[in-house]
Scaffold this motif. Structure first.
Motif, short mmCIF file in Angstrom:
data_model
loop_
_atom_site.label_atom_id
_atom_site.label_comp_id
_atom_site.label_asym_id
_atom_site.label_seq_id
_atom_site.Cartn_x
_atom_site.Cartn_y
_atom_site.Cartn_z
N ASP A 166 -5.46 -23.85 -64.29
CA ASP A 166 -6.61 -24.08 -63.42
C ASP A 166 -6.71 -22.88 -62.48
O ASP A 166 -6.17 -22.91 -61.37
N PRO A 167 -7.36 -21.79 -62.94
CA PRO A 167 -7.39 -20.55 -62.14
C PRO A 167 -7.90 -20.72 -60.72
O PRO A 167 -7.44 -20.02 -59.81
N ALA A 168 -8.83 -21.64 -60.50
CA ALA A 168 -9.38 -21.81 -59.16
C ALA A 168 -8.39 -22.51 -58.24
O ALA A 168 -8.16 -22.09 -57.09
N ALA A 169 -7.79 -23.60 -58.72
CA ALA A 169 -6.89 -24.39 -57.88
C ALA A 169 -5.45 -23.90 -57.91
O ALA A 169 -4.72 -24.04 -56.92
N LEU B 92 0.43 -16.88 -64.87
CA LEU B 92 1.58 -16.90 -65.76
C LEU B 92 1.20 -17.41 -67.14
O LEU B 92 1.65 -16.89 -68.16
N VAL B 93 0.34 -18.42 -67.19
CA VAL B 93 -0.11 -18.96 -68.47
C VAL B 93 -0.90 -17.89 -69.23
O VAL B 93 -0.71 -17.72 -70.44
N SER B 94 -1.77 -17.17 -68.52
CA SER B 94 -2.55 -16.09 -69.17
C SER B 94 -1.63 -15.01 -69.71
O SER B 94 -1.84 -14.51 -70.83
N MET B 95 -0.61 -14.64 -68.95
CA MET B 95 0.34 -13.62 -69.40
C MET B 95 1.11 -14.11 -70.62
O MET B 95 1.30 -13.35 -71.58
#
Length: 265
Positions: free
Chosen positions: A170-173, A180-183
Motif C-alpha cells: 500500500d504505497p500511500a499508507a 521493499l515489496v517493489s524491490m
C-alpha cells in the motif's frame, strides 16, 4: 560508469556507449535550445525545486540541466527514451522544445515518448517518500550495484518501515514496506502480488532478509563483472573511443542542419 553499463548488459555493438563530454555537439545544441526556453518553464521542474531548496541557492548548471537533457535526446532524433517516473516532466520539456523548434524552423525533431519499466521508482531506504539516489547524503539510503552482500543486507535491514508487522503493499499508507515489496518483485522478476504472497507469515524484520537475499542474488553477477571490467581499462577506453566516433557521426549532421535553420551558417 562504462563498466557498470556493460556489466548490466549494454552491448556496445548494438548501442553506442560514449562520454557526453567528448561529443561537443551536445553543449552547442543545448545552448540553442536554451534560447527557446523560458525561465518560468525551468523553474517549475521538480529537480530544480527540490535541489535548490536543499542547497538554498541552486547553480545555473542545475537550472539549465533539463535543457541539456533535451539536447542529449533531440541531437539523435530519438523517438523513445527509457526514463524513471521522476524524469517524465523533463521529457515533457524535451517534447515542448521539439514542437517549438519545428514550428519556428521547420519539421526536424520527433517528439520522443517515454519508456517506463514496471518498477517506476525505487524509493530511498531511509526516506520512502523520496526516490533512491546515489547522491543521498545518508550512506544507507541507496544500494549501489557494486555493494558487497554484507553492505546490501545491512542497508535493507536498516530500511525505514512502520510499526505494523504484516507485509502488505500500500504505497500511500505504507511507503516503506511497499518499497521493499517493489524491490523484492523487481529483483526476483515476479509481480508485486507474488512478492506479497511469498511474505505471508513473515513480519517485516524477517521479510527484509528475504528482500536482501533477492537483491544480493540479482546483483552478484553484475558486481563481479563490474570489478572484472574495471581491471581492463584499455578495453573500456577503446569501447568509449569507438562510441565517441559513432556518436559524432550521428550528431554532427543534425547540429549542422540546426545551425543552418537558425541562421548560424
Amino acid at each position: 560508469m562504462a563498466a557498470s553499463l556493460l556489466a548490466c548488459g549494454v552491448d556496445p555493438k548494438k548501442a553506442i556507449l560514449f562520454q557526453q563530454s567528448q561529443v561537443p555537439e551536445h553543449a552547442e545544441l543545448a545552448w540553442i535550445l536554451g534560447c527557446l526556453t523560458s525561465m518560468p518553464r525551468l523553474r517549475h521542474l521538480p529537480q530544480w525545486k527540490v535541489k535548490s531548496r536543499q542547497k538554498n541557492e541552486g547553480s545555473v548548471g542545475l537550472y539549465t540541466y533539463p535543457v541539456l537533457q533535451a539536447a542529449d535526446i533531440l541531437l539523435y532524433r530519438s523517438t523513445h527514451v527509457p526514463v524513471g517516473e521522476d524524469q517524465i516532466q523533463h521529457l515533457e520539456l524535451t517534447q515542448d522544445l521539439a514542437r517549438i523548434f519545428n514550428k519556428r524552423y521547420g519539421e526536424l525533431f520527433p517528439e520522443p515518448r517515454a519508456l517506463l519499466s514496471a518498477t517506476r521508482k525505487v524509493k530511498s531506504l531511509r526516506d520512502p517518500s523520496a526516490k533512491m539516489s546515489k547522491s543521498d547524503p545518508q550512506a544507507t539510503a541507496a544500494i549501489a550495484i557494486t555493494d558487497s552482500p554484507d553492505d546490501i543486507a545491512l542497508k535493507i535491514r536498516r530500511a525505514v518501515t512502520d510499526f505494523t508487522s504484516e507485509v502488505t503493499y500500500d504505497p500511500a499508507a505504507r511507503p516503506g514496506v511497499s518499497n521493499l515489496v517493489s524491490m523484492h518483485a523487481a529483483a526476483a522478476s515476479i509481480g508485486v502480488e507474488e512478492a506479497v504472497s511469498r511474505a505471508r507469515g513473515l513480519d517485516t524484520g524477517a521479510y527484509k532478509a528475504v528482500v536482501a537475499e533477492a537483491v544480493i542474488r540479482r546483483l552478484a553477477p553484475i558486481r563481479e563483472e563490474v570489478l572484472r571490467l574495471r581491471a581492463e581499462r584499455p578495453h573500456l577506453e577503446a569501447v568509449l573511443a569507438e562510441g565517441r566516433r559513432r556518436a559524432r557521426q550521428l550528431a554532427a549532421p543534425t547540429l549542422q542542419e540546426v545551425r543552418r535553420r537558425v541562421g548560424l551558417c
